[in-house]
Design an enzyme around this catalytic site. Sequence first.
Site, PDB file in Angstrom:
ATOM      1  N   ASN A 181       0.940  -1.061  -0.150  1.00 58.87           N
ATOM      2  CA  ASN A 181       0.111  -0.075  -0.252  1.00 58.87           C
ATOM      3  C   ASN A 181       0.840   1.132   0.004  1.00 58.87           C
ATOM      4  OD1 ASN A 181      -1.853   1.902   0.612  1.00 58.87           O
ATOM      5  ND2 ASN A 181      -2.778   1.007   2.173  1.00 58.87           N
ATOM      6  N   ARG A 210      -2.542  -1.514  -3.561  1.00 62.65           N
ATOM      7  CA  ARG A 210      -3.511  -0.608  -3.547  1.00 62.65           C
ATOM      8  C   ARG A 210      -3.490   0.290  -4.637  1.00 62.65           C
ATOM      9  NH1 ARG A 210      -4.940   3.663   1.124  1.00 62.65           N
ATOM     10  NH2 ARG A 210      -7.327   4.326   0.192  1.00 62.65           N
ATOM     11  N   HIS A 212     -11.408   5.096  -0.631  1.00 54.83           N
ATOM     12  CA  HIS A 212     -11.614   4.348   0.731  1.00 54.83           C
ATOM     13  C   HIS A 212     -12.531   2.990   0.215  1.00 54.83           C
ATOM     14  CE1 HIS A 212     -11.008   7.689   3.715  1.00 54.83           C
ATOM     15  NE2 HIS A 212      -9.861   7.023   3.355  1.00 54.83           N
ATOM     16  N   ARG A 269      -7.373  18.069   4.746  1.00 64.71           N
ATOM     17  CA  ARG A 269      -8.258  18.464   3.848  1.00 64.71           C
ATOM     18  C   ARG A 269      -9.654  19.012   4.126  1.00 64.71           C
ATOM     19  NH1 ARG A 269      -8.379  12.614   1.141  1.00 64.71           N
ATOM     20  NH2 ARG A 269      -6.368  12.103   2.320  1.00 64.71           N
ATOM     21  N   GLU A 279      -7.490  -3.327   5.309  1.00 66.15           N
ATOM     22  CA  GLU A 279      -7.489  -2.927   3.861  1.00 66.15           C
ATOM     23  C   GLU A 279      -6.651  -4.059   3.176  1.00 66.15           C
ATOM     24  OE1 GLU A 279      -6.598   0.858   4.645  1.00 66.15           O
ATOM     25  OE2 GLU A 279      -8.011   1.874   3.207  1.00 66.15           O
TER      26      GLU A 279
END
Length: 404
Positions: free
Chosen positions: A13, A95, A186, A247, A391
């Site tokens: 990842n 990923r 996500h 963000r 994940e």
Amino acid sequence: MDYMSQKLVFVINSGSSSLKFSLIDSKNYKKCLTGIIECLNLLNTNVSWKSKDVCIKNFYLKSYMNHEEAIRFILTEIIQKKMNVVNDIVSIGHRVVHGGEKMKSSAIINKMIIDNIKELFCFSPLHNPVNLLGIESAIKQFPSLRRKNVAVFDTSFYQKLPECTYLYGIPYIFYKKYGIRRYGAHGISHSYIMKKSAEIMRKDLKSINIISCHLGNGASVSVIKNGVCLDTSMGLTPLEGLIMGTRSGDIDPSIIFYLYEKVKMSIKEIKNLLNKKSGILGLSENTSDFRNSEKKYFFNKKAKRTVDIFVYRLVKYISSYFFLIAKKIDALVFTGGIGQNSVLVRELAVLKLSSLGFKLSKKFNNENGLKNNFRISTEKSIPILVISTDEELEIANETVRLIK
Ligand code: ADP
């Protein structure tokens, strides 16, 4: 080290300044190795990793290590020298954040897939380029596994979004000609959460209805009906939606025109402001680390403001998604660094949602659901779960499925 011979999936990842990695047994999905190299391309690149016999924390490697060197280090120093399992690796899962409309599901990596990932740099400038760096470095380091690399896209989970949730209210031609639409992000995490929730609630995947809140440095909410995602808070890029570490999430686009025309900021500066200087960092005027604001919530005005705004936006999304599944809802689920650990955020959010039928058990919430089969709600409440996302496991699953 003595490891039984097995078939292992190497999961990568790759982020802009960090690279998470793991080795997962393709038969029983047990993790033999997990780790992270942090501060890539920065001062003090360091590694932390854990295997059956070893647990290393923040071990200094060198300064300004790049992605290729990082993968070479993991391969030679950890997988080969320490674990001696290089020959047991049968596939590599990566990923990839943005797959656009063409990448409907995970795919074995070939030239066409690489070209598509490159084409989407414009929609995911912070992620896709570094995801590709990870892929190219792995192909170089493992030439014999060239055709055994799999890309797992965050956007695949959103392929069935209805038109009314993925189109923006701008002229249709901009979607047709330039692909401007909501893609979500996500997805790998929300997909894992959906499957795990179905398992916990003993429901068939095809009939699971949840609202999944992934609250980490990046944060998003997805609503899932009958195992299909109907809406999600991130949009064309991961900038839309909730307040995040750095963000802004949703803003009136006119702010951009104002900053450009009146404040005389350049587009590059505005981009940087909204992606890297806003959110928790910008509101707290301190740090993007949520723990800091949480700790000071009851005695510091800035910290309280930051947490309250974060929670308000979260509740706004949860309640607006609630109507899509309403009484059929099986669970509201929290995950990600904040979702899994912040007793305060869950308490403040659920209190605001009480009129919809959500009620927290103080005790179970304080324990992060760890002692009550993931549940933090009272008996009478709609179930509220805290699940630790995985994940890497989701990527390994997809990789094994495709390589088979
Ligand atoms: P990433 O998106 O980088 O994977 P994580 O899911 O690890 O992020 O979440 C990182 C965020 O979680 C940070 O803002 C961090 O402060 C927050 N966090 C971690 N532990 C806690 C905690 N105990 N309480 C509140 N927030 C926490």
